[in-house]
Design a protein around this motif. Structure first.
Motif, PDB file in Angstrom:
ATOM      1  N   ASN A 105       0.836  -1.197   0.000  1.00  0.00           N
ATOM      2  CA  ASN A 105       0.000   0.000   0.000  1.00  0.00           C
ATOM      3  C   ASN A 105       0.878   1.258   0.000  1.00  0.00           C
ATOM      4  O   ASN A 105       0.644   2.185  -0.784  1.00  0.00           O
ATOM      5  N   MET A 106       1.886   1.282   0.851  1.00  0.00           N
ATOM      6  CA  MET A 106       2.784   2.428   0.900  1.00  0.00           C
ATOM      7  C   MET A 106       3.566   2.562  -0.407  1.00  0.00           C
ATOM      8  O   MET A 106       3.785   3.668  -0.904  1.00  0.00           O
ATOM      9  N   LEU A 107       3.945   1.444  -0.982  1.00  0.00           N
ATOM     10  CA  LEU A 107       4.714   1.434  -2.216  1.00  0.00           C
ATOM     11  C   LEU A 107       3.958   2.102  -3.364  1.00  0.00           C
ATOM     12  O   LEU A 107       4.564   2.767  -4.211  1.00  0.00           O
ATOM     13  N   LYS A 108       2.641   1.962  -3.374  1.00  0.00           N
ATOM     14  CA  LYS A 108       1.833   2.630  -4.412  1.00  0.00           C
ATOM     15  C   LYS A 108       2.079   4.135  -4.381  1.00  0.00           C
ATOM     16  O   LYS A 108       2.279   4.769  -5.415  1.00  0.00           O
ATOM     17  N   GLY A 113       4.674   9.062  -6.472  1.00  0.00           N
ATOM     18  CA  GLY A 113       5.330  10.343  -6.223  1.00  0.00           C
ATOM     19  C   GLY A 113       6.840  10.273  -6.272  1.00  0.00           C
ATOM     20  O   GLY A 113       7.521  11.258  -5.989  1.00  0.00           O
ATOM     21  N   ASN A 114       7.376   9.109  -6.645  1.00  0.00           N
ATOM     22  CA  ASN A 114       8.815   8.837  -6.633  1.00  0.00           C
ATOM     23  C   ASN A 114       9.480   9.482  -5.418  1.00  0.00           C
ATOM     24  O   ASN A 114      10.394  10.300  -5.530  1.00  0.00           O
ATOM     25  N   TRP A 115       8.998   9.073  -4.249  1.00  0.00           N
ATOM     26  CA  TRP A 115       9.509   9.614  -2.991  1.00  0.00           C
ATOM     27  C   TRP A 115      11.028   9.518  -2.909  1.00  0.00           C
ATOM     28  O   TRP A 115      11.686  10.459  -2.491  1.00  0.00           O
ATOM     29  N   LEU A 116      11.553   8.355  -3.279  1.00  0.00           N
ATOM     30  CA  LEU A 116      12.997   8.140  -3.130  1.00  0.00           C
ATOM     31  C   LEU A 116      13.802   9.156  -3.942  1.00  0.00           C
ATOM     32  O   LEU A 116      14.842   9.625  -3.498  1.00  0.00           O
ATOM     33  N   GLN A 120      15.707  14.130  -2.334  1.00  0.00           N
ATOM     34  CA  GLN A 120      16.861  15.024  -2.517  1.00  0.00           C
ATOM     35  C   GLN A 120      16.484  16.492  -2.335  1.00  0.00           C
ATOM     36  O   GLN A 120      17.356  17.338  -2.144  1.00  0.00           O
ATOM     37  N   TYR A 121      15.203  16.789  -2.391  1.00  0.00           N
ATOM     38  CA  TYR A 121      14.715  18.164  -2.247  1.00  0.00           C
ATOM     39  C   TYR A 121      14.071  18.341  -0.876  1.00  0.00           C
ATOM     40  O   TYR A 121      13.364  17.445  -0.402  1.00  0.00           O
TER      41      TYR A 121
END
Length: 179
Positions: A105-108, A113-116, A120-121
């Motif tokens: 679920n979190m991975l979705k 949002g390409n969190w990883l 960097q921001y």
């Protein structure tokens, strides 16, 4: 990589349900958490956050350190960050059968949002911490933590830069011990 990702979602002896590299990744995740939580350099970062964020300070410090890893990615990997994050999301698709439901679920959201990549921001850190804040049982104030990152940016960066090589060496030794 997948085992390390799901480490927080596999509780206690459930690690025995996994084999090979997945199990090693879970064990590595646990070792990294333990080593990080008890390290004197990291304790300085957490102590700075503790008066305002209380028991959420360790989570926030971890996210701040994720920021410095992402923001300085070329110092740690030859593979560009965008390419790395996209390959991570692709890899998790191949291992969906072993990824716990809460992690899926979190991975979705992470993938969408390409969190990883966006860690960097400072704005990416703010979005991640705001999302975490919405999911906490108690008032965490994590949605304000990026302001503290900006305020003490150089101190957190220095702590990360001193700690990360130590962590890498420890993780490498731990993995060699597992062989």
């Amino acid at each position: 990589m997948v085992g390390n990702f799901i480490g927080d979602f596999v509780k206690g002896k459930d690690v025995e349900l996994f084999e090979g590299h997945i199990k090693k990744g879970i064990l590595l995740h646990r070792e990294i958490d333990h080593f990080t939580d008890s390290h004197p350099i990291v304790k300085v970062s957490k102590k700075r956050l503790q008066p305002k964020y209380h028991h959420y300070a360790p989570v926030i410090a971890d996210v701040f350190y994720d920021h410095f890893l992402s923001a300085n990615w070329p110092n740690y990997s030859e593979k560009p960050l965008l390419e790395y994050t996209e390959s991570f999301y692709e890899l998790t698709k191949a291992y969906q059968s072993v990824i716990p439901a809460k992690a899926q679920n979190m991975l979705k959201y992470m993938s969408a949002g390409n969190w990883l990549y966006n860690y960097q921001y400072v704005e990416g850190i703010n979005q991640a911490l705001t999302g975490m804040s919405r999911r906490t049982k108690f008032e965490s104030k994590m949605e304000h933590a990026s302001k503290d990152l900006e305020k003490d940016y150089d101190a957190y960066k220095d702590e990360f830069e001193r700690f990360f090589p130590i962590l890498k060496a420890h993780a490498s030794a731990f993995l060699n011990h597992l062989k």
